[in-house]
Enzyme design. Structure first.
Site, PDB file in Angstrom:
ATOM      1  CB  VAL A 121      -1.063  -0.109   1.328  1.00  0.00           C
ATOM      2  CG1 VAL A 121      -1.914   0.951   1.283  1.00  0.00           C
ATOM      3  CG2 VAL A 121      -1.854  -1.029   0.786  1.00  0.00           C
ATOM      4  CE  LYS A 122       3.136   2.371   5.762  1.00  0.00           C
ATOM      5  NZ  LYS A 122       4.055   2.923   7.430  1.00  0.00           N
TER       6      LYS A 122
ATOM      7  CG  ASP B  91      14.079 -14.479   0.185  1.00  0.00           C
ATOM      8  OD1 ASP B  91      13.954 -14.821   1.325  1.00  0.00           O
ATOM      9  OD2 ASP B  91      13.946 -14.583  -1.359  1.00  0.00           O
TER      10      ASP B  91
ATOM     11  CD  GLU C  48      15.924 -10.358  -1.812  1.00  0.00           C
ATOM     12  OE1 GLU C  48      16.715 -10.981  -1.352  1.00  0.00           O
ATOM     13  OE2 GLU C  48      14.731 -10.378  -2.451  1.00  0.00           O
TER      14      GLU C  48
HETATM   15  P1  0O2 Z   1      11.708 -16.657  -4.564  1.00  0.00           P
HETATM   16  O1  0O2 Z   1      11.275 -15.917  -3.562  1.00  0.00           O
HETATM   17  O2  0O2 Z   1      11.411 -17.669  -5.269  1.00  0.00           O
HETATM   18  O3  0O2 Z   1      12.028 -15.490  -6.049  1.00  0.00           O
HETATM   19  P2  0O2 Z   1      21.162 -17.196  -3.462  1.00  0.00           P
HETATM   20  O4  0O2 Z   1      19.255 -16.622  -3.421  1.00  0.00           O
HETATM   21  O5  0O2 Z   1      21.744 -17.366  -2.666  1.00  0.00           O
HETATM   22  O6  0O2 Z   1      21.787 -16.481  -4.983  1.00  0.00           O
HETATM   23  P3  0O2 Z   1      20.403 -15.195  -1.897  1.00  0.00           P
HETATM   24  O7  0O2 Z   1      21.670 -14.142  -0.392  1.00  0.00           O
HETATM   25  O8  0O2 Z   1      19.806 -15.643  -0.458  1.00  0.00           O
HETATM   26  O9  0O2 Z   1      21.244 -15.526  -2.907  1.00  0.00           O
HETATM   27  O10 0O2 Z   1      20.023 -13.439  -1.894  1.00  0.00           O
HETATM   28  P4  0O2 Z   1      19.676 -13.146  -3.724  1.00  0.00           P
HETATM   29  O11 0O2 Z   1      20.748 -13.384  -4.597  1.00  0.00           O
HETATM   30  O12 0O2 Z   1      20.455 -11.329  -3.072  1.00  0.00           O
HETATM   31  O13 0O2 Z   1      18.269 -12.829  -3.338  1.00  0.00           O
HETATM   32  C1  0O2 Z   1      17.126 -13.786  -3.760  1.00  0.00           C
HETATM   33  C2  0O2 Z   1      16.500 -13.568  -4.590  1.00  0.00           C
HETATM   34  O14 0O2 Z   1      16.603 -12.619  -5.849  1.00  0.00           O
HETATM   35  C3  0O2 Z   1      15.762 -14.980  -5.401  1.00  0.00           C
HETATM   36  O15 0O2 Z   1      15.058 -15.486  -4.342  1.00  0.00           O
HETATM   37  C4  0O2 Z   1      14.940 -14.504  -6.641  1.00  0.00           C
HETATM   38  O16 0O2 Z   1      13.961 -14.076  -6.463  1.00  0.00           O
HETATM   39  C5  0O2 Z   1      16.632 -13.150  -6.622  1.00  0.00           C
HETATM   40  N1  0O2 Z   1      17.451 -13.907  -7.771  1.00  0.00           N
HETATM   41  C6  0O2 Z   1      18.449 -13.517  -7.620  1.00  0.00           C
HETATM   42  N2  0O2 Z   1      19.620 -14.504  -7.997  1.00  0.00           N
HETATM   43  C7  0O2 Z   1      18.351 -15.140  -9.008  1.00  0.00           C
HETATM   44  C8  0O2 Z   1      18.313 -15.103 -11.172  1.00  0.00           C
HETATM   45  O17 0O2 Z   1      19.648 -15.379 -11.399  1.00  0.00           O
HETATM   46  N3  0O2 Z   1      17.358 -15.476 -11.479  1.00  0.00           N
HETATM   47  C9  0O2 Z   1      16.375 -15.068 -11.064  1.00  0.00           C
HETATM   48  N4  0O2 Z   1      15.544 -14.497 -11.791  1.00  0.00           N
HETATM   49  N5  0O2 Z   1      15.911 -14.157  -9.842  1.00  0.00           N
HETATM   50  C10 0O2 Z   1      17.005 -14.160  -8.953  1.00  0.00           C
HETATM   51  P5  0O2 Z   1      14.533 -17.039  -4.119  1.00  0.00           P
HETATM   52  O18 0O2 Z   1      15.531 -17.541  -2.784  1.00  0.00           O
HETATM   53  O19 0O2 Z   1      15.308 -17.963  -5.595  1.00  0.00           O
HETATM   54  O20 0O2 Z   1      13.287 -16.926  -3.939  1.00  0.00           O
END
Ligand code: 0O2
Length: 212
Positions: free
Chosen positions: A22-23, A73, A140
């Site tokens: 919302v914000k 996140d 996040e």
């Molecule tokens: P979701 O909710 O399914 O999207 P890591 O995940 O190990 O690379 P870290 O520290 O957990 O590293 O976080 P990072 O890389 O800062 O950010 C994690 C989230 O960023 C991911 O969430 C994705 O949403 C997005 N992201 C990061 N790298 C990629 C990528 O190469 N491709 C896509 N499509 N998204 C990415 P999750 O955990 O995947 O969950």
């Protein structure tokens, strides 16, 4: 952990995501109502699924008691922008707010991932009122252009299809597609001023028509 316990943990995150959505949407509404350009195009948000929290905890070697502290996140907000420049304006807007505090930032635009992933991530502390008093959650915020979002959405869906890892040739095509999407962003940035002026003029006209 039982479903009831998960519900107790995750409910405040649901409220935080709703409030944050919302914000950020209101920033857009307010600017538009003033006839100004909005760096925010649209906003989405979600609470991470229990199954995804469990697999991330396993990947990070984190026990289930530590998930709230270690998984940043669980509450996720996505802010889509038209232009790369707008992403940095949104980051400044977040920095200037008194209702949320930036813990740290990750600029995956300047330091894009090998996969081709580009986005700006801001990890926030968000304090808010619950029935039990003040609670602070970590959230996040992923800030990206429409082109970056298009790429990330498609690449993310492919990751689910190939649970053993995306085949090498497809991964390199995706990485090239990420570069192409960024080239589109750069081309659009070149004509940003013209596009922004046209959009503000169009917005003013539609406000004037509504007032008649
Ligand atoms: P979701 O909710 O399914 O999207 P890591 O995940 O190990 O690379 P870290 O520290 O957990 O590293 O976080 P990072 O890389 O800062 O950010 C994690 C989230 O960023 C991911 O969430 C994705 O949403 C997005 N992201 C990061 N790298 C990629 C990528 O190469 N491709 C896509 N499509 N998204 C990415 P999750 O955990 O995947 O969950």
């Amino acid at each position: 952990m039982e479903l009831r316990e998960w519900k107790t943990i995750l409910t405040p995150y649901e409220f935080a995501v709703e409030e944050l959505k919302v914000k950020f949407k209101n920033i857009r509404k307010e600017l538009k109502a003033n006839g100004e350009y909005s760096p925010i195009e649209f906003v989405t948000g979600r609470v991470k699924k229990i199954s995804s929290i469990i697999s991330k905890a396993e990947k990070l070697g984190v026990s289930l008691d530590e998930v709230e502290e270690k998984i940043e996140d669980i509450a996720g907000i996505r802010i889509m922008c038209q232009f790369v420049e707008d992403i940095y304006t949104v980051v400044s807007l977040i920095k200037s707010r008194e209702d949320m505090k930036i813990v740290y930032e990750k600029d995956y635009i300047k330091n894009y991932k090998a996969s081709g992933y580009r986005s700006y991530h801001v990890i926030l502390e968000y304090p808010f009122q619950t029935a039990k008093g003040l609670k602070t959650v970590i959230a996040e915020v992923q800030i990206r252009t429409l082109a970056m979002n298009f790429w990330a959405t498609i690449e993310h869906s492919l990751k689910y299809k190939y649970d053993q890892g995306v085949p090498k040739d497809l991964a390199s095509r995706l990485s090239r597609a990420g570069d192409a999407a960024f080239l589109l962003d750069q081309e659009m940035s070149e004509i940003r001023d013209i596009i922004v002026r046209a959009q503000v003029m169009f917005e003013m006209k539609s406000i004037a028509i509504k007032d008649i």
